[in-house]
Design a protein around this motif. Structure first.
Motif, PDB file in Angstrom:
ATOM      1  N   SER A 143       0.851  -1.183   0.000  1.00 38.68           N
ATOM      2  CA  SER A 143       0.000   0.000   0.000  1.00 38.68           C
ATOM      3  C   SER A 143       0.888   1.234   0.000  1.00 38.68           C
ATOM      4  O   SER A 143       2.092   1.148   0.258  1.00 38.68           O
ATOM      5  CB  SER A 143      -0.921   0.011   1.214  1.00 38.68           C
ATOM      6  N   GLY A 144       0.278   2.387  -0.297  1.00 38.35           N
ATOM      7  CA  GLY A 144       0.989   3.652  -0.212  1.00 38.35           C
ATOM      8  C   GLY A 144       1.377   4.263  -1.546  1.00 38.35           C
ATOM      9  O   GLY A 144       1.848   5.402  -1.590  1.00 38.35           O
ATOM     10  N   GLY A 145       1.193   3.535  -2.636  1.00 38.35           N
ATOM     11  CA  GLY A 145       1.503   4.105  -3.937  1.00 38.35           C
ATOM     12  C   GLY A 145       0.576   5.259  -4.278  1.00 38.35           C
ATOM     13  O   GLY A 145      -0.582   5.286  -3.869  1.00 38.35           O
ATOM     14  N   CYS A 191       4.261  -2.759   3.328  1.00 39.89           N
ATOM     15  CA  CYS A 191       3.962  -4.128   2.896  1.00 39.89           C
ATOM     16  C   CYS A 191       3.609  -4.931   4.138  1.00 39.89           C
ATOM     17  O   CYS A 191       4.494  -5.211   4.967  1.00 39.89           O
ATOM     18  CB  CYS A 191       5.141  -4.728   2.166  1.00 39.89           C
ATOM     19  N   ALA A 192       2.345  -5.274   4.260  1.00 38.77           N
ATOM     20  CA  ALA A 192       1.882  -6.070   5.394  1.00 38.77           C
ATOM     21  C   ALA A 192       1.934  -7.551   5.023  1.00 38.77           C
ATOM     22  O   ALA A 192       1.446  -7.949   3.960  1.00 38.77           O
ATOM     23  CB  ALA A 192       0.463  -5.661   5.762  1.00 38.77           C
ATOM     24  N   LEU A 236       9.059   1.295   2.899  1.00 41.10           N
ATOM     25  CA  LEU A 236      10.041   1.938   2.024  1.00 41.10           C
ATOM     26  C   LEU A 236       9.733   3.432   2.021  1.00 41.10           C
ATOM     27  O   LEU A 236       8.721   3.855   1.451  1.00 41.10           O
ATOM     28  CB  LEU A 236       9.986   1.375   0.600  1.00 41.10           C
ATOM     29  N   GLN A 237      10.576   4.192   2.700  1.00 43.98           N
ATOM     30  CA  GLN A 237      10.455   5.643   2.693  1.00 43.98           C
ATOM     31  C   GLN A 237      11.203   6.172   1.487  1.00 43.98           C
ATOM     32  O   GLN A 237      12.408   5.929   1.339  1.00 43.98           O
ATOM     33  CB  GLN A 237      11.034   6.231   3.977  1.00 43.98           C
ATOM     34  N   GLY A 274       4.190  -9.714  -3.441  1.00 45.93           N
ATOM     35  CA  GLY A 274       2.922  -9.024  -3.358  1.00 45.93           C
ATOM     36  C   GLY A 274       2.408  -8.697  -4.750  1.00 45.93           C
ATOM     37  O   GLY A 274       3.042  -9.009  -5.767  1.00 45.93           O
ATOM     38  N   GLN A 275       1.255  -8.015  -4.785  1.00 41.51           N
ATOM     39  CA  GLN A 275       0.608  -7.715  -6.059  1.00 41.51           C
ATOM     40  C   GLN A 275       1.092  -6.413  -6.676  1.00 41.51           C
ATOM     41  O   GLN A 275       0.818  -6.139  -7.841  1.00 41.51           O
ATOM     42  CB  GLN A 275      -0.915  -7.662  -5.871  1.00 41.51           C
TER      43      GLN A 275
END
Length: 116
Positions: free
Chosen positions: A7-9, A22-23, A80-81, A107-108
């Motif tokens: 997530s976060g993109g 990434c969980a 990832l910062q 991941g996807q």
């Protein structure tokens, strides 16, 4: 079975920052080496950064000094910062978990677009 969810993109301007997460579900997260890869349109998937179970990190030359990988074993999450983003950082970013040269999960992906 281990599952990875990124997530976060997002869309961000050049010079901006994003933090990807990434969980990881499943047991023994702390034993996995975690990594981020990225794939731009029409190109191969490239290594970005990795962090071992002991916390040792390594980065691709193209992101050194701008990106930081970290992990929170209590939350089974790797981050990832990304700072000082450039248009050439545009790609789908993938999370990877490896252990014992046997277990290898992906991941996807999450889309990062750097554009004004």
């Amino acid at each position: 079975q281990v599952q990875l969810v990124e997530s976060g993109g997002d869309l961000v301007q050049p010079g901006g920052s994003l933090r990807l997460a990434c969980a990881v579900s499943g047991n023994n997260f702390r034993l996995y080496a975690m990594a981020w890869y990225r794939q731009a349109p029409g190109k191969q998937r490239d290594f970005v950064a990795t962090i071992t179970s002991g916390g040792t990190t390594n980065y691709a030359d193209s992101v050194k000094g701008r990106f930081t990988i970290s992990r929170d074993d209590a939350k089974s999450t790797v981050y990832l910062q990304m700072n000082s983003l450039k248009p050439e950082d545009t790609a789908v970013y993938y999370c990877n978990a490896k252990r014992l040269q046997i277990f290898n999960y992906w991941g996807q992906g999450t889309q990062v677009t750097v554009s004004s």
